[in-house]
Design an enzyme around this catalytic site. Sequence first.
Site, mmCIF file in Angstrom:
data_model
loop_
_atom_site.group_PDB
_atom_site.id
_atom_site.type_symbol
_atom_site.label_atom_id
_atom_site.label_comp_id
_atom_site.label_asym_id
_atom_site.label_seq_id
_atom_site.Cartn_x
_atom_site.Cartn_y
_atom_site.Cartn_z
ATOM 1 N N GLY A 176 6.641 -75.565 -10.057
ATOM 2 C CA GLY A 176 7.189 -75.253 -11.388
ATOM 3 C C GLY A 176 6.229 -74.417 -12.213
ATOM 4 O O GLY A 176 6.640 -73.530 -12.965
ATOM 5 N N GLU B 34 8.343 -44.112 -6.047
ATOM 6 C CA GLU B 34 7.773 -43.105 -5.137
ATOM 7 C C GLU B 34 8.478 -43.111 -3.779
ATOM 8 O O GLU B 34 7.846 -42.994 -2.734
ATOM 9 C CB GLU B 34 6.259 -43.305 -5.031
ATOM 10 C CG GLU B 34 5.643 -43.226 -6.422
ATOM 11 C CD GLU B 34 4.195 -42.804 -6.449
ATOM 12 O OE1 GLU B 34 3.723 -42.243 -5.465
ATOM 13 O OE2 GLU B 34 3.574 -43.036 -7.495
ATOM 14 N N ALA C 155 19.741 -37.750 -9.896
ATOM 15 C CA ALA C 155 18.934 -37.356 -8.729
ATOM 16 C C ALA C 155 17.716 -38.265 -8.625
ATOM 17 O O ALA C 155 16.700 -38.034 -9.277
ATOM 18 C CB ALA C 155 18.496 -35.894 -8.847
ATOM 19 N N GLY C 156 17.858 -39.350 -7.832
ATOM 20 C CA GLY C 156 16.744 -40.285 -7.624
ATOM 21 C C GLY C 156 16.197 -40.090 -6.227
ATOM 22 O O GLY C 156 15.347 -39.221 -5.992
ATOM 23 N N SER C 157 16.734 -40.856 -5.281
ATOM 24 C CA SER C 157 16.284 -40.703 -3.885
ATOM 25 C C SER C 157 16.538 -39.288 -3.384
ATOM 26 O O SER C 157 15.742 -38.727 -2.627
ATOM 27 C CB SER C 157 17.026 -41.707 -2.992
ATOM 28 O OG SER C 157 16.760 -43.019 -3.420
ATOM 29 N N GLN D 128 5.755 -70.048 -5.214
ATOM 30 C CA GLN D 128 6.150 -71.287 -4.516
ATOM 31 C C GLN D 128 4.980 -72.271 -4.429
ATOM 32 O O GLN D 128 5.158 -73.477 -4.618
ATOM 33 C CB GLN D 128 6.654 -70.926 -3.112
ATOM 34 C CG GLN D 128 7.352 -72.061 -2.395
ATOM 35 C CD GLN D 128 8.695 -72.401 -3.029
ATOM 36 O OE1 GLN D 128 9.253 -71.614 -3.776
ATOM 37 N NE2 GLN D 128 9.184 -73.592 -2.752
HETATM 38 C C1 FAD Z 1 9.452 -48.412 -13.842
HETATM 39 C C2 FAD Z 1 9.755 -47.135 -13.119
HETATM 40 C C3 FAD Z 1 8.860 -46.075 -13.249
HETATM 41 C C4 FAD Z 1 9.156 -44.864 -12.620
HETATM 42 N N1 FAD Z 1 8.312 -43.799 -12.823
HETATM 43 C C5 FAD Z 1 8.678 -42.568 -12.380
HETATM 44 C C6 FAD Z 1 7.928 -41.409 -12.738
HETATM 45 O O1 FAD Z 1 6.897 -41.486 -13.404
HETATM 46 N N2 FAD Z 1 8.374 -40.200 -12.337
HETATM 47 C C7 FAD Z 1 9.508 -40.054 -11.588
HETATM 48 O O2 FAD Z 1 9.858 -38.919 -11.254
HETATM 49 N N3 FAD Z 1 10.250 -41.138 -11.229
HETATM 50 C C8 FAD Z 1 9.855 -42.380 -11.612
HETATM 51 N N4 FAD Z 1 10.609 -43.488 -11.270
HETATM 52 C C9 FAD Z 1 11.852 -43.299 -10.530
HETATM 53 C C10 FAD Z 1 11.802 -43.840 -9.108
HETATM 54 O O3 FAD Z 1 11.020 -43.006 -8.307
HETATM 55 C C11 FAD Z 1 13.271 -43.935 -8.641
HETATM 56 O O4 FAD Z 1 13.825 -45.057 -9.308
HETATM 57 C C12 FAD Z 1 13.404 -44.080 -7.150
HETATM 58 O O5 FAD Z 1 13.022 -42.893 -6.495
HETATM 59 C C13 FAD Z 1 14.856 -44.408 -6.733
HETATM 60 O O6 FAD Z 1 15.774 -43.577 -7.335
HETATM 61 P P1 FAD Z 1 17.025 -44.215 -8.111
HETATM 62 O O7 FAD Z 1 16.501 -45.248 -9.046
HETATM 63 O O8 FAD Z 1 17.818 -43.114 -8.687
HETATM 64 O O9 FAD Z 1 17.871 -44.967 -6.998
HETATM 65 P P2 FAD Z 1 19.009 -44.331 -6.069
HETATM 66 O O10 FAD Z 1 18.488 -43.113 -5.401
HETATM 67 O O11 FAD Z 1 20.273 -44.244 -6.834
HETATM 68 O O12 FAD Z 1 19.139 -45.471 -4.974
HETATM 69 C C14 FAD Z 1 19.901 -46.670 -5.170
HETATM 70 C C15 FAD Z 1 19.827 -47.485 -3.865
HETATM 71 O O13 FAD Z 1 20.385 -46.718 -2.786
HETATM 72 C C16 FAD Z 1 19.442 -46.627 -1.736
HETATM 73 N N5 FAD Z 1 19.567 -45.323 -1.070
HETATM 74 C C17 FAD Z 1 19.680 -44.089 -1.641
HETATM 75 N N6 FAD Z 1 19.750 -43.144 -0.697
HETATM 76 C C18 FAD Z 1 19.663 -43.772 0.506
HETATM 77 C C19 FAD Z 1 19.661 -43.361 1.866
HETATM 78 N N7 FAD Z 1 19.745 -42.073 2.202
HETATM 79 N N8 FAD Z 1 19.570 -44.305 2.842
HETATM 80 C C20 FAD Z 1 19.458 -45.619 2.511
HETATM 81 N N9 FAD Z 1 19.458 -46.075 1.249
HETATM 82 C C21 FAD Z 1 19.542 -45.179 0.256
HETATM 83 C C22 FAD Z 1 18.068 -46.767 -2.422
HETATM 84 O O14 FAD Z 1 17.068 -47.185 -1.508
HETATM 85 C C23 FAD Z 1 18.380 -47.817 -3.476
HETATM 86 O O15 FAD Z 1 18.314 -49.088 -2.909
HETATM 87 C C24 FAD Z 1 10.319 -44.725 -11.842
HETATM 88 C C25 FAD Z 1 11.184 -45.823 -11.689
HETATM 89 C C26 FAD Z 1 10.909 -47.007 -12.325
HETATM 90 C C27 FAD Z 1 11.866 -48.168 -12.167
#
Ligand code: FAD
Length: 379
Positions: A341, A364, A132-134, A337
């Site tokens: 180098g 975020e 559960a990301g986005s 750029q």
């Molecule tokens: C270094 C780092 C620190 C972080 N710190 C925190 C933190 O402290 N707390 C926390 O809770 N999270 C944290 N995150 C998580 C971050 O918020 C998530 O990585 C981000 O929300 C995206 O989720 P995901 O990586 O699961 O990508 P996914 O949701 O799997 O997305 C993969 C791709 O699909 C695209 N996508 C997904 N759904 C759609 C849609 N409906 N329409 C168009 N495109 C879509 C996305 O834009 C992306 O390009 C951190 C991430 C990183 C890398």
Amino acid sequence: MKVQRILPTEEAADLLGLVREIAAGELAPHVAQFEAAHEFPREIVRTLGQAGLLSLAYPEEYGGGGQPYEVYLQALEEIAYHWFAMAEAVNVHNLACFGTATYGTKAQRAELLPGMLGGELLGAYCLSEPEAGSDAASLTTRAVRQDDGYHITGTKSWVTHAGYADFYNVFTRTGGPGARGLSCLVVPSGTPGMVVHERERKLGVWSSPTAQIGFDDVRVPAERLIGREGKGFLIAMGALDCGRLGIAACAVGIAQAATDYAVRYAKERHQFGQRIISFQGVGFMLADMATQIAAARALTLAAARLKDAGLPYSLEAAKAKLFATDMAMKVTTDAVQVLGGAGYVADHPVERWMREAKLLQIVEGTNQIQRMVISQGLD
Ligand SMILES: Cc1cc2nc3c(=O)[nH]c(=O)nc-3n(C[C@H](O)[C@H](O)[C@H](O)COP(=O)(O)OP(=O)(O)OC[C@H]3O[C@@H](n4cnc5c(N)ncnc54)[C@H](O)[C@@H]3O)c2cc1C
């Protein structure tokens, strides 16, 4: 950084002066060392806390700085200019305090906020999960209410400050599917059952620790529920509205640092018997960089001023996050750029800024999600 700032009060102008002094004197000299060592500078974060910079926009009544958001963001930009990982620490800490400060009961605020805002403690914000990301509303970490409090089981991913934070703002499912089934719990570090996994090996921002955290029947008292059951998604998104402006301010700071560096380099570097800045191909690139930064800063502060005026600002925050972070990616790439180098090697910080800018387009809410939010909000 030569930026003309319009600040609302003399006190804010003095504060920005202090921030600049601390950032240049206490942060800048250490960034290369801590980044190379992949080490989190907890003591330096404590210095920021003692100076009041971890809680500038929170109420003075509970130990915050009582500053308008536009002032906080300009301070954050100054910190990001010198060391992005420290600005990220401030931004994440602010996310972690949001729930208690905004939705906590009077008793919770009186008990928890002085510690959270006092500068000694550091917070983490645990929303994302492996599946559960986005789509944060689909998260599956569950908290079950029993006689002795909530029992949390699940996995949180990408937790900034994992293993270093003193408290964790954890979003869990207490009800049925979807956004309305989520709640927010404050979990102190060291609560039995919390396991911090191995640190992620990232493209950049090496001095900031990121890791998964497993929750195996972690018990927290019922009084650590913030807001009511079912309010978790609202709290998580409210925090992100503020946090997105923080990310935009960080993007402006990084881009400004890269541009200032590239300008200095272009004035010193000679080819074909001339300073490279005198070639229109380079000079115009730098002009575009400076212009894009000014536009991103203006957009970010305009959104912050809406927030300060108590007006709706979510869409403007999404626009600022989108524009400023895409801008930072372009500007830092162009800075590499300009150095040719030399831009591609670690002897100069521009390659680091380019790696850091990439993160800002992801966290975020990715920039695709910002576009989704903005397009859904169009009349
Ligand atoms: C270094 C780092 C620190 C972080 N710190 C925190 C933190 O402290 N707390 C926390 O809770 N999270 C944290 N995150 C998580 C971050 O918020 C998530 O990585 C981000 O929300 C995206 O989720 P995901 O990586 O699961 O990508 P996914 O949701 O799997 O997305 C993969 C791709 O699909 C695209 N996508 C997904 N759904 C759609 C849609 N409906 N329409 C168009 N495109 C879509 C996305 O834009 C992306 O390009 C951190 C991430 C990183 C890398």
